[in-house]
Design a protein around this motif. Sequence first.
Motif, PDB file in Angstrom:
ATOM      1  N   ASN A 117     -31.627   8.435  -8.657  1.00 50.75           N
ATOM      2  CA  ASN A 117     -30.780   7.275  -8.355  1.00 50.75           C
ATOM      3  C   ASN A 117     -30.041   7.425  -7.032  1.00 50.75           C
ATOM      4  O   ASN A 117     -29.642   6.435  -6.431  1.00 50.75           O
ATOM      5  CB  ASN A 117     -29.759   7.054  -9.470  1.00 50.75           C
TER       6      ASN A 117
ATOM      7  N   THR B  64     -46.339  10.711  -8.763  1.00 54.06           N
ATOM      8  CA  THR B  64     -45.101  10.748  -9.541  1.00 54.06           C
ATOM      9  C   THR B  64     -43.914  10.282  -8.705  1.00 54.06           C
ATOM     10  O   THR B  64     -43.099   9.477  -9.168  1.00 54.06           O
ATOM     11  CB  THR B  64     -44.841  12.164 -10.080  1.00 54.06           C
TER      12      THR B  64
ATOM     13  N   GLU C 140     -44.227   6.467  -8.036  1.00 49.45           N
ATOM     14  CA  GLU C 140     -43.904   5.687  -9.240  1.00 49.45           C
ATOM     15  C   GLU C 140     -42.411   5.678  -9.506  1.00 49.45           C
ATOM     16  O   GLU C 140     -41.837   4.641  -9.836  1.00 49.45           O
ATOM     17  CB  GLU C 140     -44.668   6.234 -10.443  1.00 49.45           C
ATOM     18  N   LYS C 141     -41.773   6.837  -9.374  1.00 47.46           N
ATOM     19  CA  LYS C 141     -40.333   6.933  -9.615  1.00 47.46           C
ATOM     20  C   LYS C 141     -39.568   6.096  -8.588  1.00 47.46           C
ATOM     21  O   LYS C 141     -38.606   5.406  -8.944  1.00 47.46           O
ATOM     22  CB  LYS C 141     -39.897   8.401  -9.547  1.00 47.46           C
TER      23      LYS C 141
ATOM     24  N   MET D 247     -40.632   3.414  -7.050  1.00 46.26           N
ATOM     25  CA  MET D 247     -40.825   2.006  -7.407  1.00 46.26           C
ATOM     26  C   MET D 247     -39.941   1.634  -8.587  1.00 46.26           C
ATOM     27  O   MET D 247     -39.314   0.571  -8.600  1.00 46.26           O
ATOM     28  CB  MET D 247     -42.297   1.724  -7.713  1.00 46.26           C
ATOM     29  N   GLU D 248     -39.897   2.497  -9.579  1.00 47.33           N
ATOM     30  CA  GLU D 248     -39.096   2.259 -10.786  1.00 47.33           C
ATOM     31  C   GLU D 248     -37.612   2.112 -10.450  1.00 47.33           C
ATOM     32  O   GLU D 248     -36.919   1.261 -11.016  1.00 47.33           O
ATOM     33  CB  GLU D 248     -39.301   3.436 -11.749  1.00 47.33           C
ATOM     34  N   LEU D 249     -37.129   2.924  -9.510  1.00 44.66           N
ATOM     35  CA  LEU D 249     -35.709   2.912  -9.159  1.00 44.66           C
ATOM     36  C   LEU D 249     -35.378   1.984  -7.992  1.00 44.66           C
ATOM     37  O   LEU D 249     -34.210   1.838  -7.630  1.00 44.66           O
ATOM     38  CB  LEU D 249     -35.254   4.336  -8.813  1.00 44.66           C
ATOM     39  N   GLY D 250     -36.388   1.376  -7.400  1.00 46.97           N
ATOM     40  CA  GLY D 250     -36.151   0.477  -6.275  1.00 46.97           C
ATOM     41  C   GLY D 250     -35.803   1.198  -4.980  1.00 46.97           C
ATOM     42  O   GLY D 250     -35.107   0.653  -4.123  1.00 46.97           O
TER      43      GLY D 250
END
Length: 92
Positions: A40, A54, A57-58, A60-63
């Motif tokens: 974050n 990995t 993807e992380k 993208m998930e957290l913006g």
Amino acid sequence: MKNLEGMTFVVTGVLDGFTRNEVATLIEGHGGKLRGSVSNSTNYLVVGKEPGVTKLEKAMELGVRTIGLKELMGMASLGLKGVEEFIGMKID
């Protein structure tokens, strides 16, 4: 000048012409922080050739914004405001 001060970066993939130590020196020498994994608190993921899935993807998930080596070098030399002015758009 500390143009990357207050920013946290993670690097993934191979950055042509630079070792990880050289990229770390660039980031830290301009006041930024380099971390090993996306979280974050990550502001930018610097993406090279053959990036880790990995980390992508992380991010993208957290913006988390992804940038390339050229963008990183521009931010280091011009500062974020200078890059925004140069490209004519705001970088979040």
